[in-house]
Structure formats: structure tokens, C-alpha cells
Design a protein around this motif. Structure first.
Motif, short mmCIF file in Angstrom:
data_model
loop_
_atom_site.label_atom_id
_atom_site.label_comp_id
_atom_site.label_asym_id
_atom_site.label_seq_id
_atom_site.Cartn_x
_atom_site.Cartn_y
_atom_site.Cartn_z
N ASN A 120 0.85 -1.20 0.00
CA ASN A 120 0.00 0.00 0.00
C ASN A 120 0.89 1.25 0.00
O ASN A 120 2.08 1.18 0.32
N GLU A 147 0.71 0.16 -4.69
CA GLU A 147 -0.61 0.77 -4.85
C GLU A 147 -0.55 2.01 -5.75
O GLU A 147 0.23 2.93 -5.51
N ARG A 204 -8.95 3.59 -2.74
CA ARG A 204 -8.96 2.26 -2.10
C ARG A 204 -10.17 2.14 -1.18
O ARG A 204 -10.87 1.13 -1.16
N ILE A 214 -8.70 -5.98 -1.92
CA ILE A 214 -7.43 -5.56 -2.52
C ILE A 214 -6.33 -6.29 -1.77
O ILE A 214 -6.11 -6.04 -0.57
#
Ligand SMILES: Cc1cc2nc3c(=O)[nH]c(=O)nc-3n(C[C@H](O)[C@H](O)[C@H](O)COP(=O)(O)OP(=O)(O)OC[C@H]3O[C@@H](n4cnc5c(N)ncnc54)[C@H](O)[C@@H]3O)c2cc1C
Length: 522
Positions: A120, A147, A204, A214
Motif C-alpha cells: 500500500n 498501490e 482504495r 485488494i
């Protein structure tokens, strides 16, 4: 009645508040007789005086008779129909293509599963800083992987040459998730690497709220076509291999992962080699670029850091061209493999760093590298990326002063332009990390550009190598339904060569996801 009124000019030194007067003068009506909103803003600095140029959406009770006025026909908003999904589609890669495909899927009622090999944005930021400060590289969490994909730690330029009904939708989505509203009107919209991570976090959150999963640190390792769909295997965060069945998989893996491309080739995915480019990143004082663009307006009035574009046709039939210019930015490492050096550029929203940078690329043809395998283009670029890497100075980049490069010698010192690349650099003439035709082309082209664009006339300009990833070395063919030769596998974005930047990758994601929705029953 509503009109789109274009080509309204005010001097660069004028304030935006003078726009109503300029419009009134142009259409011969009093400012009180119309209302307007700005829909586009650009700078025309080709002439010494320089102008802001506007297009506005204007509402007037009286008819307009200007040659620059056209009746306003509103664009239909993008409607995403709710569908009945009997299975969960899978998206490989969470860059702009995967993100926007996932958004369309999730809003249609699917609960997509997104596999992203990187981390992330918060974790990714730390890994990128570790590389920049200490030379410690994480092959799955870097400027290319994680990400938001390659677009997150970038300049965040959103302009695209692709004409698409989805382009405005994409800009609006960025704004909804925290991007500055100016991107909706600027002719050259850009976000910046300081704002993009928060925006990705917001995207997200929306996806998770719609039921998407995810999975970070989750790398696609295998894909098999079965009678009833696709069997995917991925290495999860726990380091173990997991399986997923699906009927529809969006392959949004970008143009970096040679490892995944090799696996997919073994599994029968068709690839076609294509031309791409190779070169260096050029770094120059931003002030020199601004002076050459803004002429006498430079310094008189606050103006955005400006960009440049160059292209030169060379005696060997190739071209040298600038690409992905990052005003007031930094040159960054964008390697995705251990033991390689790849460069690119990023800027923050303010674009207020001392230097501007751009890739200077030489066109590369399939016949330059093709030895019989469809993935030879990956091998070719990897060869030079490895050559640029020095084990004794891990991830340091080869650099040269422009004058030394042109005079065929290795630099011994830095001049007035300080290289921004981190973790560090070593001096090089690029002879071992660029093909000889690229060296000759760069020399011939840069010498010509010095005569054409004044800011090139600076011996201290820094060249940093190597720039190998401006576009994909392959195309993945798609049929009329955007499906690959593997049933149920939809290649999207830059990795499949259906995009060449953030917005075009996002457009492709939307387009293909909508096509898949079309094929489903309501
Ligand atoms: C430093 C930098 C600056 C840039 N600046 C700009 C700019 O200002 N404007 C612009 O338009 N473009 C810019 N670009 C290019 C732009 O970022 C790309 O064109 C765009 O991100 C491509 O989108 P994509 O979704 O197709 O692929 P990517 O963004 O590359 O995303 C692919 C994702 O797939 C993941 N992935 C790969 N393999 C696997 C696997 N096996 N399993 C799971 N996940 C996998 C990767 O980790 C990655 O996150 C820049 C690129 C870089 C590197």
C-alpha cells in the motif's frame, strides 16, 4: 442559451478577475448580460508578450455571433449499470488501468479481487525513501510496483493524446478523491507525487466500501485456461501459493514485469514485439526553461513552472525526442528488478524544485533487438539496465555533464546543475550502458537542439541513465471484445500497449470494463 466560447486571451501579467471584461469585449455584450464558468485554461507563450487563453461555458440571454462561440452540447455522464455477477472478476495490478477497471466493476455490483504485488502507498513510500537514502531496494515495493502503480510516485501529468469520452470522467474521479479542481480546466493538468498517495488511499476506501478485496504483496505466479474459466495462482503476503477461480481476469500489470510476461508466454498468451525507445534523462535549471518559454514575462508575474518538448529527425533515420517532462522535479530510480538502474522523473504539485527534467529518447526498432522470441524487447532493455548498475555503488546512476558527453569524455566534476537522482551517481560516458546507435543519436540530436532551443546551450546540463521504460516492448493483441487469445483474459493499460500514461491507462481500464459489462445480463 449556453455556448462554449474559446480563444479568450488575457496577458500573462493580468489577473483572472479581468476575464469578464475580456469576454465582454470579445462578444460585444456587457459583463452583466452573461454568466460563465471556465472550462479550459492554457498558456500561449510562443510570442514575446504571452497570454493566458481560456475557453468558457457561457450563458447569455442574447445570441452570440462570435466565430469562437459554439452552442453547448452537454456530454452525457458515464452511467454504470448494475449487473448480476455470479462470480468475482479478478484484476491483476493496481495501477491506473487496474484501478479504473476495478472502479467500474465495483460500481456495477461486482466485488472484484485485486492482486497487487506491491505494498500500500504508506509502506511503499517508506521503501522508496529507503532506496533513495540508503540504496536498499525492494523488488516488489518501489517507484514501479505498489498501490497506484507506476503513476503514484510520478509527476502526475494527466494530459493525454487519446480522445475519449471517458477522459473527463477520469479527471472528475481524481477530483472526487482529493485532486485539485484545477485539473478539470488546465490544458496540462498535473497532480504531483505529494498528493497522489492520499488520492490512492481514498480510491482504495471507495473500492473496499463497494465490497472489493485488494490483496497487496500478492503476485500473480500462474494462470491456466480451464474449460470453465481461469485458474490463477498467486503468492500472497504470507509467502504461500493461493488459488483463485474466475471467468474474467483483467491483466493490468504495466510494462515492467518481465517475470510475469515470461510466465504468461509459457501459458500461451500471445505477444507481439514492438518498437520502443531508449536514452537518458536530461536535467537542467528550471529557470532556464521558464526564461525560454516566458521571455520577458519571466519573473514579472507568478507563472507555473513550464515544460518543453523537443524532437529532431536524425541522419540515421531515427528520431531524438523529449518525453515525460517534469518541471521543477527530480530524477528518480524506477527499477523493478534487483541489480538494475532505470530512471524516470517525478514532481510534487508545486513543481518548485530547482531543476526540470525530461527523458531524451532515441527511437528503437524491433529489428534492433529481435532474435526470435516475442519477449526479446524486455531482454534488450534489461541488458542495458543491468550494465548501468554497479555492485560497488548499488542503484547509483551513471551521469555525465552535457559538454563532456558531447566531447566524448567521462566527466570529472559537476557544474552549475546539481543532479537530483538519489541514492547517488557515478560518472560515465554511457558507452557500456547504451547501444552505440543511441549514443551517436543523442550526440547528433543534442547538438542540433542547442541551436534550436536556448536552454540546451548549457555545458553543465546533466544526463542521467538509463531511460528504457517509456513504453512497453510488446503488444498483447486483443479481439473486438478486447479479449486476448486466452478466453476470459483482458489485457489492459500500458503493459498491453493500449496506453502510454496515467490517463490513457485509466481510459483503457474503463473502456474494457464497460465492454465486459455489456456482455453480461442485467
Ligand atoms: C516515475 C514515473 C513517472 C511517471 N510520470 C508520468 C506522468 O507524469 N504522467 C503520465 O501520464 N504517466 C507517467 N508515467 C507513466 C505512467 O505511470 C504509466 O503509463 C501508468 O502508470 C501505466 O498504468 P498501468 O495501470 O497500465 O500500469 P502500472 O501503473 O505500471 O501498474 C501495474 C501494476 O501491476 C502490478 N503488477 C505487476 N506484475 C504483477 C503481478 N505478477 N501480480 C500482481 N501485480 C502485478 C505492479 O506492481 C503495478 O502496481 C510515469 C511513470 C513513472 C515510473
Amino acid at each position: 442559451m449556453k455556448y462554449l466560447l474559446s480563444n479568450i486571451k488575457i496577458p500573462l501579467s493580468a489577473k483572472e478577475e479581468t476575464l469578464p471584461e475580456a469576454i465582454a469585449k470579445k462578444i460585444g455584450l456587457s459583463p452583466k448580460s452573461f454568466s460563465f464558468e471556465i472550462v479550459r485554461r492554457s498558456i500561449d507563450a510562443r510570442k514575446q508578450e504571452g497570454y493566458w487563453v481560456y475557453r468558457v461555458l457561457l450563458e447569455s440571454k442574447k445570441p452570440l455571433f462570435s466565430k469562437d462561440a459554439a452552442p453547448y452540447l452537454p456530454e452525457a455522464p458515464l452511467l454504470i449499470e448494475k449487473k448480476h455477477w455470479s462470480y468475482r472478476p479478478v484484476v491483476i495490478g493496481f495501477g491506473p488501468a487496474g484501478l479504473f477497471a476495478s472502479l467500474v466493476l465495483a460500481r456495477s455490483g461486482a466485488k472484484p479481487i485485486i492482486l497487487e504485488r506491491g505494498k500500500n502507498v504508506d509502506e511503499r513510500k517508506k521503501d522508496i525513501e529507503r532506496l533513495r537514502n540508503n540504496g536498499v531496494f525492494d523488488p516488489n515495493s518501489n517507484v514501479s510496483y505498489g498501490e497506484g502503480g507506476a503513476g503514484t510516485f510520478s509527476d502526475g501529468k494527466l494530459n493525454t493524446g487519446v480522445k475519449s469520452p471517458f477522459a473527463h470522467f477520469i479527471l472528475e474521479e481524481f477530483v472526487k478523491h482529493g485532486a485539485p479542481k484545477a485539473i478539470l480546466i488546465d490544458a496540462k493538468p498535473h497532480i504531483g507525487s505529494d498528493l497522489l498517495p492520499q488520492i490512492m488511499t481514498s480510491f482504495r476506501k471507495e473500492l473496499l466500501s463497494l465490497g472489493a478485496d485488494i490483496l497487496f504483496s500478492s503476485q500473480l505466479m500462474d494462470l491456466e485456461e480451464k474449460r470453465n474459466g481461469l485458474l490463477l495462482k498467486y503468492k500472497g503476503e504470507d509467502g504461500l501459493l493461493h488459488s483463485l477461480d474466475t471467468k474474467t481476469c483483467f491483466l493490468a500489470y504495466g510494462h515492467s514485469p518481465f517475470d510475469t510476461a515470461k510466465m504468461l508466454q509459457k501459458r500461451g498468451l500471445a505477444f507481439v514485439p514492438k518498437d520502443y525507445s531508449i536514452g537518458v534523462r536530461l536535467e537542467v535549471h528550471q529557470k532556464d526553461i521558464d526564461v525560454s518559454n516566458y521571455h520577458e514575462n519571466y519573473g514579472k508575474t507568478p507563472l507555473p513552472s513550464s515544460s518543453f518538448q523537443s524532437v529532431i529527425h536524425l541522419s540515421n533515420g531515427r528520431s531524438l525526442y523529449s518525453f515525460c517532462m517534469c518541471p521543477g522535479g527530480e530524477v528518480v530510480n524506477s527499477s523493478s528488478d534487483v541489480g538494475t538502474v532505470v530512471t524516470n522523473g517525478m514532481s510534487e504539485n508545486a513543481r518548485n524544485k530547482e531543476n526540470g527534467n525530461a527523458a531524451m529518447l532515441v527511437s528503437l526498432r524491433v529489428e534492433d533487438y529481435f532474435k526470435g522470441d516475442m519477449l526479446d524487447g524486455y531482454r534488450y532493455r534489461e541488458y542495458f539496465e543491468k550494465k548501468a548498475f554497479k555492485r560497488e555503488k548499488p542503484y547509483f546512476a551513471p551521469i555525465s555533464r552535457l559538454r563532456d558527453f558531447l566531447d566524448d569524455r567521462v566527466s570529472s566534476h559537476i557544474g552549475s546543475v546539481s543532479p537530483s537522482y538519489r541514492p547517488g551517481f557515478y560518472f560515465s560516458d554511457f558507452k557500456d550502458c547504451l547501444p552505440s546507435f543511441a549514443l551517436h543519436s543523442l550526440k547528433e540530436g543534442l547538438l542540433s537542439l542547442m541551436e534550436l532551443q536556448p536552454f540546451y546551450k548549457n555545458d553543465d546540463i546533466i544526463l542521467t541513465g538509463v531511460e528504457t521504460r517509456s513504453s512497453s516492448p510488446v503488444r498483447i493483441p486483443r479481439n473486438e471484445n478486447y479479449e486476448s487469445n486466452i478466453h476470459g483474459l483482458y489485457p489492459i493499460g500500458e503493459g498491453a500497449s493500449f496506453a502510454g500514461g496515467i490517463t490513457s491507462a485509466a481510459i483503457d481500464g474503463v473502456k474494457v470494463a464497460l465492454k465486459v459489462l455489456d456482455g453480461l445480463s442485467i
